[in-house]
Motif scaffolding. Structure first.
Motif, short mmCIF file in Angstrom:
data_model
loop_
_atom_site.label_atom_id
_atom_site.label_comp_id
_atom_site.label_asym_id
_atom_site.label_seq_id
_atom_site.Cartn_x
_atom_site.Cartn_y
_atom_site.Cartn_z
N ILE A 1 0.88 -1.18 -0.01
CA ILE A 1 -0.18 -0.02 -0.02
C ILE A 1 1.04 1.44 0.12
CG2 ILE A 1 -1.59 1.32 1.25
CD1 ILE A 1 -2.56 -1.44 2.37
N ILE A 2 0.68 2.11 -1.14
CA ILE A 2 1.44 3.26 -1.04
C ILE A 2 0.42 4.49 -0.31
CG2 ILE A 2 2.49 5.23 -2.64
CD1 ILE A 2 3.20 3.00 -4.59
N ALA A 3 0.70 4.97 0.81
CA ALA A 3 0.14 6.20 1.39
C ALA A 3 0.89 7.14 1.72
CB ALA A 3 -0.73 5.46 2.71
N SER A 4 1.82 7.49 0.85
CA SER A 4 2.96 8.61 0.94
C SER A 4 2.29 10.03 0.42
CB SER A 4 4.15 8.36 0.23
OG SER A 4 3.91 7.95 -1.05
N PRO A 5 2.93 10.99 1.00
CA PRO A 5 2.30 12.28 0.38
C PRO A 5 2.43 12.30 -1.22
CG PRO A 5 3.93 12.54 2.36
CD PRO A 5 4.01 11.02 1.79
N ASP A 6 1.33 13.17 -1.56
CA ASP A 6 0.86 13.06 -2.99
C ASP A 6 2.14 13.38 -3.88
OD1 ASP A 6 -1.61 12.81 -1.99
OD2 ASP A 6 -2.41 14.71 -2.76
N PRO A 7 3.23 14.26 -3.68
CA PRO A 7 4.24 14.35 -4.60
C PRO A 7 5.09 13.28 -4.77
CG PRO A 7 4.14 16.43 -2.92
CD PRO A 7 3.25 15.23 -2.77
N LEU A 8 5.19 12.21 -3.80
CA LEU A 8 5.89 10.94 -3.70
C LEU A 8 5.30 9.72 -4.54
CD1 LEU A 8 7.47 11.17 -0.21
CD2 LEU A 8 8.71 11.82 -2.39
N HIS A 9 4.20 9.91 -4.90
CA HIS A 9 3.36 8.78 -5.41
C HIS A 9 3.99 8.30 -6.80
CE1 HIS A 9 -0.83 9.39 -3.38
NE2 HIS A 9 0.34 9.31 -2.64
N VAL A 10 4.53 9.22 -7.71
CA VAL A 10 5.03 8.83 -9.06
C VAL A 10 6.48 8.16 -8.64
CG1 VAL A 10 6.22 9.79 -10.97
CG2 VAL A 10 4.10 10.55 -10.30
N PRO A 11 7.54 8.63 -7.97
CA PRO A 11 8.57 8.00 -7.70
C PRO A 11 8.23 6.51 -6.94
CG PRO A 11 8.64 9.76 -6.31
CD PRO A 11 7.47 9.92 -7.44
N HIS A 12 7.40 6.37 -5.85
CA HIS A 12 7.01 5.27 -5.22
C HIS A 12 6.18 4.29 -6.25
CE1 HIS A 12 7.38 7.21 -1.17
NE2 HIS A 12 8.47 7.02 -1.68
N LEU A 13 5.58 4.81 -7.20
CA LEU A 13 4.74 3.74 -8.09
C LEU A 13 6.20 3.13 -9.12
CD1 LEU A 13 1.74 5.85 -9.21
CD2 LEU A 13 1.70 3.49 -8.32
N ARG A 14 7.04 3.97 -9.44
CA ARG A 14 8.07 3.43 -10.35
C ARG A 14 8.70 2.39 -9.58
NH1 ARG A 14 9.16 8.90 -12.52
NH2 ARG A 14 8.06 8.90 -14.64
N LEU A 15 9.02 2.43 -8.22
CA LEU A 15 9.45 1.30 -7.16
C LEU A 15 8.71 0.05 -7.32
CD1 LEU A 15 10.87 3.40 -4.31
CD2 LEU A 15 12.49 2.59 -6.11
N ALA A 16 7.26 0.34 -7.17
CA ALA A 16 6.29 -0.65 -7.20
C ALA A 16 6.36 -1.33 -8.51
CB ALA A 16 5.02 -0.05 -6.95
N ILE A 17 6.33 -0.76 -9.63
CA ILE A 17 6.66 -1.50 -11.05
C ILE A 17 7.81 -2.35 -10.90
CG2 ILE A 17 6.98 -1.13 -13.27
CD1 ILE A 17 5.26 1.33 -13.35
N ALA A 18 8.86 -1.73 -10.45
CA ALA A 18 10.31 -2.59 -10.38
C ALA A 18 10.13 -3.73 -9.26
CB ALA A 18 11.15 -1.68 -9.92
N SER A 19 9.11 -3.54 -8.42
CA SER A 19 9.09 -4.79 -7.46
C SER A 19 8.40 -6.02 -8.05
CB SER A 19 8.43 -4.32 -6.15
OG SER A 19 6.91 -4.02 -6.21
N GLY A 20 7.50 -5.63 -9.04
CA GLY A 20 6.57 -6.83 -9.60
C GLY A 20 5.53 -7.07 -8.50
N LYS A 21 5.14 -6.35 -7.60
CA LYS A 21 4.20 -6.92 -6.68
C LYS A 21 2.98 -6.01 -7.04
CE LYS A 21 7.59 -8.34 -3.34
NZ LYS A 21 8.29 -7.98 -2.22
N GLN A 22 1.61 -6.51 -6.40
CA GLN A 22 0.44 -5.64 -6.42
C GLN A 22 0.47 -4.72 -5.65
OE1 GLN A 22 -2.01 -9.71 -6.75
NE2 GLN A 22 -2.92 -8.14 -8.41
N ILE A 23 -0.16 -3.62 -6.06
CA ILE A 23 -0.02 -2.35 -5.26
C ILE A 23 -1.33 -1.79 -5.33
CG2 ILE A 23 0.97 -0.15 -5.44
CD1 ILE A 23 3.07 -2.31 -5.06
N LEU A 24 -1.93 -1.13 -4.02
CA LEU A 24 -2.94 -0.02 -3.77
C LEU A 24 -2.13 1.13 -3.47
CD1 LEU A 24 -5.65 0.45 -3.88
CD2 LEU A 24 -5.55 -0.15 -1.25
N CYS A 25 -2.41 2.14 -4.47
CA CYS A 25 -1.90 3.34 -4.18
C CYS A 25 -2.77 4.47 -4.05
CB CYS A 25 -0.95 4.13 -5.48
SG CYS A 25 -0.24 5.43 -5.48
N GLU A 26 -2.66 5.19 -3.01
CA GLU A 26 -3.51 6.23 -2.56
C GLU A 26 -3.76 7.38 -3.77
OE1 GLU A 26 -6.01 7.14 -0.74
OE2 GLU A 26 -5.85 5.01 0.37
#
Length: 308
Positions: free
Chosen positions: A48-73
């Motif tokens: 679950i990505i629940a970081s501050p809004d400006p961090l969603h893009v870099p954290h989504l890129r990490l999520a893609i690299a992880s290969g895991k399923q994600i719920l991003c706020e």
């Protein structure tokens, strides 16, 4: 609150918060200030990505690299350009994997009140909807910006009514009324939005970042034969065939977490079920839903600032 799921890892720049939450949950087996370390850890199945809004893009890129399923706020990004870029990256990634991997958190879709309004409209008893009025007013909004009133708050309206009416937005016009002297310097607050769906159903909305009296989230859908309302306290009120309901009174919530806690829980349950079974839940927001919400935010911003 969520069966079949356990929080095993936490990541935050503030490790004191991590320590406090770990004690509360009693299931956390590791923590880190590095989100990449969290996502890559083999003990983690989904994130679950629940970081501050400006961090969603870099954290989504990490999520893609992880290969895991994600719920991003929500939001997917704070600017339309970034939203379009990361959306394309997610589409490419999901196409390569062959299935949906990333959902987005628009919890109002799982709120019992909005679901009941959707059911009542579909029943046909109230006739066709013509327009609706909606308000979202926070007691305070730490770190709020003028554009953030769109991408952090109004974005809920742009998503939930598209979902509720199964319709697409045609136009958005935004206005600044008299500015509140109680809002922080430099913040354009409050905000008024008039939006029109392709069916002709029209929205009149107001967004207030600092209302200073209590969290206030309401809606009234005016139909040909009656009115359907959601009150401040999460109650559904109808006016039909000469009979009108009464709204609840009493102490108001101090923030949206109190009002929408059940919605967040139901959303998490739905996401975990989708992760475990692979059966897609139609109410969970996809990358397309998230991008459309940002596209509509951009329409609202540009209606005030044409240069944008």
């Amino acid at each position: 609150h969520v069966p079949n799921a356990t929080v095993v890892g936490l990541s935050d720049v503030d490790l004191n918060k991590v320590t406090e939450l770990s004690k509360e949950l009693e299931t956390v087996i590791f923590s880190t200030a590095n989100p990449e370390e969290l996502m890559k850890d083999p003990r983690v199945d989904a994130v679950i990505i629940a970081s501050p809004d400006p961090l969603h893009v870099p954290h989504l890129r990490l999520a893609i690299a992880s290969g895991k399923q994600i719920l991003c706020e929500k939001p997917i990004a704070t600017t339309l350009e970034d939203a379009r870029i990361i959306s394309e990256e997610i589409r490419t990634y999901e196409s390569q994997v062959g299935k949906k991997m990333i959902n987005f958190g628009f919890m109002r879709r799982f709120d019992p009140c909005y679901q009941e309004v959707r059911r009542l409209i579909a029943s046909g008893d109230f006739g066709a909807p013509t327009f609706f009025r909606t308000v979202t007013r926070n007691v305070s909004s730490t770190g709020a910006t003028s554009t953030g009133l769109f991408t952090n708050i109004a974005i809920h309206d742009f998503d939930i009514y598209r979902w509720l009416f199964n319709d697409e937005w045609e136009s958005i016009q935004s206005f600044y009324p008299r500015r509140s002297s109680l809002s922080p310097e430099g913040l354009a607050d409050p905000l008024i939005i008039i939006g029109k769906l392709k069916s002709g159903v029209t929205m009149v909305a107001d967004i207030v970042a600092f209302n200073n009296y209590g969290f206030d989230c309401r809606v009234e859908v005016i139909c040909e034969k009656g009115s359907i309302q959601i009150g401040t306290h999460g109650d559904v009120i109808t006016q039909l065939n000469g009979l009108g309901g009464a709204t609840k009174g009493g102490p108001m919530a101090t923030n949206w977490m109190v009002r929408f806690e059940p919605s967040y829980i139901e959303e998490l349950k739905a996401w975990i079920e989708e992760v475990k079974t692979g059966v897609l839940n139609p109410d969970l927001a996809t990358v397309e839903d998230a991008l459309i919400a940002n596209e509509v935010c951009a329409l609202g911003i540009s209606s005030i600032n044409p240069q944008n």
